[in-house]
Design an enzyme around this catalytic site. Structure first.
Site, PDB file in Angstrom:
ATOM      1  N   SER A 126       0.824  -1.205   0.000  1.00  0.00           N
ATOM      2  CA  SER A 126       0.000   0.000   0.000  1.00  0.00           C
ATOM      3  C   SER A 126       0.860   1.258   0.000  1.00  0.00           C
ATOM      4  O   SER A 126       1.901   1.307   0.648  1.00  0.00           O
ATOM      5  CB  SER A 126      -0.920   0.030   1.217  1.00  0.00           C
ATOM      6  N   LYS A 142      -4.538  -6.463   3.442  1.00  0.00           N
ATOM      7  CA  LYS A 142      -4.535  -5.372   2.459  1.00  0.00           C
ATOM      8  C   LYS A 142      -5.965  -5.068   1.993  1.00  0.00           C
ATOM      9  O   LYS A 142      -6.329  -3.904   1.788  1.00  0.00           O
ATOM     10  CB  LYS A 142      -3.658  -5.749   1.264  1.00  0.00           C
ATOM     11  N   HIS A 187      -7.569  -3.112   4.730  1.00  0.00           N
ATOM     12  CA  HIS A 187      -6.967  -1.769   4.661  1.00  0.00           C
ATOM     13  C   HIS A 187      -7.729  -0.929   3.635  1.00  0.00           C
ATOM     14  O   HIS A 187      -8.103   0.215   3.892  1.00  0.00           O
ATOM     15  CB  HIS A 187      -5.492  -1.880   4.267  1.00  0.00           C
ATOM     16  N   ASN A 188      -7.969  -1.508   2.462  1.00  0.00           N
ATOM     17  CA  ASN A 188      -8.650  -0.754   1.412  1.00  0.00           C
ATOM     18  C   ASN A 188     -10.107  -0.491   1.752  1.00  0.00           C
ATOM     19  O   ASN A 188     -10.655   0.554   1.391  1.00  0.00           O
ATOM     20  CB  ASN A 188      -8.533  -1.501   0.088  1.00  0.00           C
ATOM     21  N   GLU A 238     -10.038   2.358   3.973  1.00  0.00           N
ATOM     22  CA  GLU A 238      -9.711   3.506   3.118  1.00  0.00           C
ATOM     23  C   GLU A 238     -10.962   4.045   2.426  1.00  0.00           C
ATOM     24  O   GLU A 238     -11.179   5.265   2.353  1.00  0.00           O
ATOM     25  CB  GLU A 238      -8.674   3.065   2.083  1.00  0.00           C
TER      26      GLU A 238
END
Length: 473
Positions: A130, A184, A187-188, A191
């Site tokens: 990232s 990940k 995480h997105n 986000e």
């Protein structure tokens, strides 16, 4: 030049920058791209770093250029292209070599690829990266999934190229199998929620307070000095201050209000629901992007209904701005609580033993959601141990007690003004539902029993029970 320490396939924006990062950190790298002209262009543009780069025109040449055991990073489009690249690499790699998928892969594909390579002698790593173009070039956050032994064989390179937060590397082994790519994905998802809530606050400032882009940018710049300090707040202030070179108008006013997405946000929602974890702020953010794509329908609906009586926010502007700051902070807490709850459930489901404090720490620099807030989050996990939900950490209880009244006021005023705040509203509803010891699903259970004889639990007796209705279905 001596043989390369590592190889990389795929010289797009992310791959090119990651390769330059590796070379700049003193690790000779062999590179390959299916379109060979791109390899040559990349090599010529590398300047002084060319001495650390071995351009290759075939996969066999790539394999021969790397010291065994050979680690090879794949940076190609997720899905079938990754499978095709793995199949091609199997023809030129040897037992003990490591294939590293560093793209935005669906973690279930990563788990499948581990299974398909089992017994081949090759080792596989699913690695979340990232930070976008800038992060890839100068230091991303790196989330590794695979065997710990395979990570140790590439650990020095990954540590060297990763972002650093006060000297600590933002790279870590997180667990076996698809752990890295799952983290990940979440995480997105976080986000998505973070960006959507920022956009909703922007909408209130623009339409509820009648502020211009540069005024709004100045507000975000001020907020970036305090509790909301983060990369996303920082760049929000920057883009709102920027003018379009063609028209001279604020660039944000020249951009079509139709947001794109590449799938990771959707995957995070699907996995949350599959795992039975409520992630409503993330879901609302994904839905908002979907709705944003319906530009023609939204224009037709506005013509049919009007704007819903959009009105200005009332009250003292400084007080409203203070409430907006705290509302965004409260929404952020809820979104992170949901994301970490999803990771906790997946960790148990897949036996990963995800290290929550470590995840928070490697997100403090390099990645898109890096923020001051993550240090507090890491401390909360370290002090409280296994948390059922971040909202139950003592530090976050205090922060939410301060912030949620502002979130409530902003959501209420936005609804009155006709301004959509789907993610902030969902965050508030999640918080209210989570802290309600006696909810309303007892009625749902009664309904389910009435039409489907599903049974229910009683508050005064164990076991399954049925209501006094007969043949209701």
């Amino acid at each position: 030049m001596e043989k390369a320490e590592i190889g990389l396939i795929g010289l797009g924006v992310m791959g090119s920058n990651l390769a330059l990062n590796i070379a700049e950190n003193g690790h000779p790298i062999a590179v390959f791209n299916r379109t060979t002209s791109r390899t040559g262009t990349f090599f010529e543009a590398a300047g002084d770093l060319r001495k650390m780069i071995v351009p290759c025109t075939t996969l066999a040449e790539l394999a021969d250029a790397i010291k065994p055991p050979r680690p090879v990073i794949i940076m190609v489009q997720a899905g079938q292209p990754v499978d095709e690249q793995i199949a091609a690499l199997r023809e030129v790699l040897s037992a003990g070599d490591i294939i590293i998928d560093a793209g935005n892969a669906n973690f279930r594909d990563t788990i499948r690829r581990f299974s398909e390579l089992d017994g081949s002698g090759l080792t596989f790593i699913g690695m979340g990266v990232s930070g976008g173009e800038e992060g890839a070039r100068h230091g991303p956050s790196i989330m590794v999934g695979g065997t710990e032994d395979s990570y140790k064989r590439v650990e020095k390179i990954l540590i060297d190229i990763s972002a650093k937060f006060e000297g600590e590397p933002c790279a870590a082994w997180l667990g076996t199998g698809g752990a890295g790519h799952f983290v990940k994905t979440i995480h997105n998802g976080i986000e998505y929620a973070d960006m959507q809530m920022i956009a909703e606050i922007y909408g209130v400032l623009r339409d509820g307070l009648g502020m211009k882009p540069k005024e709004i940018g100045a507000v975000f710049a001020e907020w970036n000095k305090g509790r909301l300090n983060s990369y996303l707040i920082e760049i929000t202030a920057t883009v709102l201050a920027a003018d379009d070179l063609d028209t001279g108008k604020p660039i944000v006013e020249m951009i079509l209000d139709r947001a794109g997405q590449k799938g990771t946000g959707k995957w995070s929602v699907i996995e949350a629901q599959t795992l039975g974890v409520s992630a409503t702020a993330i879901e609302a953010a994904v839905s908002a992007r979907i709705l944003s794509s319906l530009k023609d329908e939204r224009l037709a609906a506005e013509k049919a209904y009007g704007t819903g009586g959009v009105s200005k926010f009332s009250g003292n502007r400084d007080k409203v701005l203070h409430d907006l700051e705290l509302a965004l902070f409260a929404g952020k807490i809820a979104a992170y609580a949901q994301g970490f709850a999803v990771m906790d459930a997946a960790s148990k489901q897949f036996g990963w033993n995800l290290p929550m404090p470590t995840i928070a720490k490697i997100w403090r620099a390099g990645c898109i959601i890096r923020s001051q807030f993550l240090g507090t989050l890491a401390d909360a996990f370290e002090k409280s141990g296994a948390l059922a939900n971040l909202l139950m950490a003592p530090a976050f209880i205090e922060m939410m007690k301060e912030a949620h009244p502002s979130l409530r006021r902003i959501v209420a005023q936005a609804a009155e003004a006709g301004l959509p705040t789907p993610a902030l509203s969902s965050a508030l509803a999640y918080f209210d539902s989570y802290r309600q010891g006696r909810g309303t699903s007892n009625l749902i259970q009664a309904q389910r029993d009435y039409f489907g004889a599903h049974g229910f639990e009683r508050i005064d007796a164990p076991g399954a029970h049925h209501g006094p209705w007969a043949g209701g279905g």
